[in-house]
Design a protein around this motif. Sequence first.
Motif, short mmCIF file in Angstrom:
data_model
loop_
_atom_site.label_atom_id
_atom_site.label_comp_id
_atom_site.label_asym_id
_atom_site.label_seq_id
_atom_site.Cartn_x
_atom_site.Cartn_y
_atom_site.Cartn_z
N LYS A 146 43.35 43.77 48.40
CA LYS A 146 42.65 42.63 47.80
C LYS A 146 41.79 43.09 46.62
N TYR A 147 41.12 44.24 46.80
CA TYR A 147 40.31 44.77 45.71
C TYR A 147 41.18 45.15 44.52
N ILE A 155 41.70 42.21 42.46
CA ILE A 155 40.50 41.92 41.66
C ILE A 155 40.41 42.87 40.46
N TYR A 156 40.75 44.14 40.69
CA TYR A 156 40.71 45.11 39.58
C TYR A 156 41.76 44.79 38.51
N ASN A 195 42.70 41.76 37.77
CA ASN A 195 42.07 40.62 37.11
C ASN A 195 40.94 41.02 36.16
N LEU A 196 40.04 41.85 36.67
CA LEU A 196 38.83 42.18 35.91
C LEU A 196 39.09 43.23 34.84
#
Lengths: 322, 322
Positions: B157-158, B161-162, B164-165
């Motif tokens: 999941k992280y 996010i990485y 995405n970010l």
Amino acid sequence: MKYQRCLVLGGRGFIGSHVVDALLSAGVAVRVLDRPLPGGVRELPPAANPHLLEMIDGDFGNEKDLDEALEGCDCCVHLITSTLPQTSNDDMTFDISTNLIGSLSLFEALVRHRIRKFIFMSSGGTVYGRPIQDRIDETHPTNPLSSYGVTKLAAEKYLAIYKNLHGLNSVSLRLSNPYGERQRITGKQGAIAVFLGAALRGQEIEVWGDGSVVRDYVYIGDAVDAIVKAIEYDGDEAIFNIGSGKGSSLIEIISGIETALQRPVPVRFRPARAVDVPRNVLNVDRAAKHLGWHPTTSLADGIARTIRWLEAEIQQGLSLHS
Amino acid sequence: MKYQRCLVLGGRGFIGSHVVDALLSAGVAVRVLDRPLPGGVRELPPAANPHLLEMIDGDFGNEKDLDEALEGCDCCVHLITSTLPQTSNDDMTFDISTNLIGSLSLFEALVRHRIRKFIFMSSGGTVYGRPIQDRIDETHPTNPLSSYGVTKLAAEKYLAIYKNLHGLNSVSLRLSNPYGERQRITGKQGAIAVFLGAALRGQEIEVWGDGSVVRDYVYIGDAVDAIVKAIEYDGDEAIFNIGSGKGSSLIEIISGIETALQRPVPVRFRPARAVDVPRNVLNVDRAAKHLGWHPTTSLADGIARTIRWLEAEIQQGLSLHS
């Protein structure tokens, strides 16, 4: 109610203080563990049965505080988080250390103290990520866009393991955006409260994006009713969405505030934030079916009640600015 | 291959050493960061292009070691875990601190060093929990029964996010049970290796439960082929099951070993372990479709190859007991 004494972690907060009132009114003894209030903020008197309430100043991350607070309780409601969805990505390690590892220490303590029912406040706004359903149900994929959402989700998964390993009886509530009496109008969370604060101060309402972002706003009275029903629930479901089941755009919220105040309020639009998804509305059929719970307060009624409370507070000396 | 230099975290391990060989054979420069080998264990020579290989003794949890190892790399394969599925529940906080927070520090370093492709080794055996499909696909609910599974899932999941970010380009591989040459026969993981070790020592094979437990065993050569294809992959899918797509019971494994050795092996049955699910077999259609990858080695062939390697190692002085 079938439980004798309930520990409310975060019982001084917006949601927590309402949970405390609801439990006291039901005749349940309540213990609150929370950080002391900052100077100048008054402790709200409980709505009923003040003799059933104990307040403990402390930190849920402190094992000694937690053991003292859990002693003699058979139920616990966990409402404490150390981060906000929109800033949790700034320091994900802090988020994991405080929220996830902190919650695991709590779960260990719950087992140690043989707590019979545990309510975990999860997050309907962050665990799902970008929605592929118009109204998101509990089986929707979970791809959080923030660390806040990942740690909430991971805590739910650990609770399933604790049920398996230790028989810890828990319910996770994926709450949408609660609003209503006692929400801070000077905080960073809660569009309705923040917008009302600006409107009552005569300031511009600041909107991030074009105001088309749709969220599910649930009145605090309805949310607390769901928490109480989840405490009483004895079935096998472990996760429930809790929301109004209806979507409102920020523009609709502002127009609702204008209707309630019977005057226009100025709005300033700012650039959209990366974390925002365009729409997040929960399907709450599972809670209806298994908890017998239905949100009953319309957005118009909820906003009107919040304004009445805010006006009374201002009469009592509530500052609009601190 | 489109990458110049690949860091393999855990390149001395069972899977890692095969990945190193595959990358060297493809002409890619490889750097390995791993803990030093224990005394008495010899460093295996690389299969090809030894001049392209650099070994660094260090700890992936040490930021300085990691920065040194990532310098000049454009690709990274992460194969290190500090816990085992079956014991991760004994200290979940340790699991989170080392595996999850450790992986987050790695992700930060990957962004800092502008790594263009990252392969995360996830776990097809633990992230799903109790299966509701005969062959589990990637959309199956994820309800791990062990902390190991929760931290693997949270890391996935992280990574989303990485992406995405920070645009971090990654693929998570939910690997089933790899087996084959170089797997430790004296370890705690890998039924085929552990059973072969016992059989070659002339000891009883210990089976936890009645031997009906079905798992997906994938030959290491097939698994490494999938890792290489995942490195080369450029599409939008972020998660792939990697397994044989076929289920084998422990009884079938033992019978396969008996056939390969051409003699019966004694078995002792012990009480089942709580963490075991009766069946876990992966659907690998997504990897077939998007990676163009297909497992090609039958269980019989894989066991025969593993035995040939073990017999050659024993000739070279491999101890069956350490």
